[in-house]
Design an enzyme around this catalytic site. Structure first.
Site, PDB file in Angstrom:
ATOM      1  N   LYS A  67       0.824  -1.201   0.000  1.00 12.78           N
ATOM      2  CA  LYS A  67       0.000   0.000   0.000  1.00 12.78           C
ATOM      3  C   LYS A  67       0.862   1.256   0.000  1.00 12.78           C
ATOM      4  CE  LYS A  67      -3.940   1.956   2.593  1.00 12.78           C
ATOM      5  NZ  LYS A  67      -4.835   1.721   3.754  1.00 12.78           N
TER       6      LYS A  67
ATOM      7  N   SER B 267      -9.623   1.544   2.927  1.00  9.68           N
ATOM      8  CA  SER B 267      -8.785   2.355   2.052  1.00  9.68           C
ATOM      9  C   SER B 267      -7.729   1.564   1.290  1.00  9.68           C
ATOM     10  CB  SER B 267      -8.097   3.443   2.871  1.00  9.68           C
ATOM     11  OG  SER B 267      -7.239   2.876   3.850  1.00  9.68           O
TER      12      SER B 267
ATOM     13  N   SER C 223      -9.963  -0.968   6.988  1.00 10.74           N
ATOM     14  CA  SER C 223      -9.362  -0.735   5.678  1.00 10.74           C
ATOM     15  C   SER C 223      -8.642  -1.916   5.040  1.00 10.74           C
ATOM     16  CB  SER C 223      -8.392   0.457   5.743  1.00 10.74           C
ATOM     17  OG  SER C 223      -9.109   1.660   5.860  1.00 10.74           O
TER      18      SER C 223
END
Length: 483
Positions: A79, A154, A178
């Site tokens: 990420k 996210s 997330s």
């Protein structure tokens, strides 16, 4: 052996160790798929040269008879808020463009030391402050099962890339759901570790109390392997018998107001769990909604101003917190950043301290009491109250004939455990009638990670694997015309 792009983390590592495939060929396979299915926008960048160089080093080590690490040659997506030395770390926001940390985050260092290869940076909701991944700076990420739909967030890039077989697995971060929300919406598995179990330094933060990195993969065995690598745990999860397992089913909060298709799939799952010998204990966690509301947003809105500043200093970023506030690109994130930085709307320190000293401990105790009184091994509930919704519905979405807030609705079930710092797992258990994935969540008590992984592995075996999403690069024109 399965087609290379179908290999999971553990299977890929074994194939490389056994000489069934070279690390270089495996990395090339995933790089080619990433280049083919760019319409998903799962990656903000692919580092082909560094990935292939690292893969060749693994192959040379194997040919030379050297011992290989447990993840040697396995390409992972990381990420875009996790520091990797020399790679741009933007956290999906304009002000951090060009920010190249000089050191790996501890979680990245642990993976690199185990031989993992960082294939590229996966996209995210800007600053991790949302769940749609409709990022005005880096673009919307598309759900592999339906490119008109959100992947969840996210950590949506990690979820989409893993589901689409662009990576065997990935690393996301979780503050309120997330890693679990995108896992549920994209049809993969994920683990939110107990608070503090995984190192969270050198990761662009929201809340040091609530943040944790966590693994995303297509099966629990891969989550278990990555967790063992990152934590250095020598404990290999033992097989867990389903007969006699006691699962809490808190109907009054987690099972309320569900999308009909989500409810259908999850109720079928409960029937299957009961038939397998598990005892389902229907009881609500006392005062859960009120206890969570008294701490959740207060912590999440107070700590960014402190924790982001600390991250910028440690990572050597050449920007200030005010730059991040002013340059935020996504409308929803702009609003959040203004709220938490404006003295008129900032959370007062006394209110924050009360949330940390009084309300959060009460929430944690409520979970402990619930597990003890009812003698349960884990809680089970739908990961999200609804499946993926269309890209662009950032403010509100349809649920049972009315419009409801997008962010609060998608994280409703994952948020309380996050505030309490509990470990949580999302498992893929089926598809809606429209072909969208549904996730089933398991929450345990603090420190129960390995036991929870064992429970999840046993439950996972009851469900058939989801069919892989049907990908077609030609779909990009169709989706662009529709948006």
């Amino acid at each position: 052996m399965a087609e290379l792009h179908e290999l999971g983390v553990a299977a890929a590592a074994k194939a490389i160790r056994d000489g069934e495939v070279s690390a270089e060929h495996l990395v090339e396979t995933f790089l080619d798929r990433g280049a083919t299915y760019t319409y998903l926008n799962a990656f903000v960048s692919l580092d082909a040269d560094a990935s292939l160089q690292a893969a060749r080093a693994v192959d040379q080590a194997r040919h030379g008879g050297e011992a290989l690490g447990p993840l040697a040659g396995v390409p992972l997506g990381i990420k875009d808020n996790i520091d990797i030395a020399g790679q741009e770390c933007c956290a999906g926001t304009p002000s951090l463009a060009g920010h190249r940390p000089k050191k790996d985050a501890p979680v990245a260092a642990a993976l690199r030391n185990a031989g993992a290869i960082f294939l590229g940076r996966t996209g995210m909701h800007e600053l991790a402050f949302g769940i749609t991944n409709n990022n005005a700076f880096s673009g919307a990420i598309r759900n592999p099962y339906d490119p008109l739909m959100i992947p969840g967030g996210s950590s949506g890039g990690a979820g989409a890339s893993c589901a689409a077989r662009l990576t065997p697995g990935g690393i996301g971060t979780d503050t309120g759901g997330s890693v679990r929300v995108p896992a549920a919406l994209c049809g993969i598995a994920s683990l939110r570790p107990s608070a503090g179990r995984w190192p969270a330094r050198r990761i662009v933060p929201i809340s040091s109390t609530r943040d944790t990195p966590g693994p995303m993969a297509r099966c629990v065995a891969d989550l278990e392997l990555i967790d063992r690598v990152v934590t250095g745990s020598a404990d290999i999860s033992a097989d867990r018998s389903l007969d006699g397992l006691r699962l809490g089913v808190p109907r009054g909060y987690f099972w309320d107001d569900l999308d009909p298709e989500t409810e259908r799939v999850c109720l079928q799952a409960l029937t299957l769990l009961k038939a397998a010998g598990m005892t389902l204990v229907e009881a609500d966690v006392a005062d859960l909604a009120a206890l969570n509301a008294a701490a959740s947003n207060i912590i999440a809105f107070y700590e960014p101003g402190r924790d982001i500043v600390a991250y910028l200093a440690e990572s050597g970023a050449a920007v200030q917190f005010d730059d991040i506030v002013v340059k935020a690109a996504s409308p929803d994130v702009q609003g959040i950043m203004r709220l938490l930085s404006d003295p008129a709307t900032m959370v007062p320190r006394a209110v924050y301290q009360e949330a940390m000293d009084v309300h959060r401990p009460r929430l944690i105790q409520a979970y402990r009491d619930h597990f003890r009184v009812h003698g349960i091994d884990a809680l089970v509930f739908p990961t999200t109250p609804l499946p993926a919704r269309p890209i662009g519905e950032d403010v509100d979405v349809e649920l049972n004939g009315r419009r409801v807030p997008t962010f609060q609705t998608f994280i409703r079930n994952t948020d309380p455990g996050s505030v309490a710092g509990l470990p949580g797992i999302s498992l893929p258990i089926g598809l809606t009638g429209q072909g969208l994935p549904v996730g089933l969540a398991l929450d345990g008590l603090l420190g129960m990670d390995r036991a929870l992984l064992s429970i999840a592995a046993a439950i996972e075996a009851l469900f058939p694997a989801l069919p892989a999403p049907l990908l077609d690069p030609a779909v990009v024109k169709y989706t662009d015309d529709k948006q």
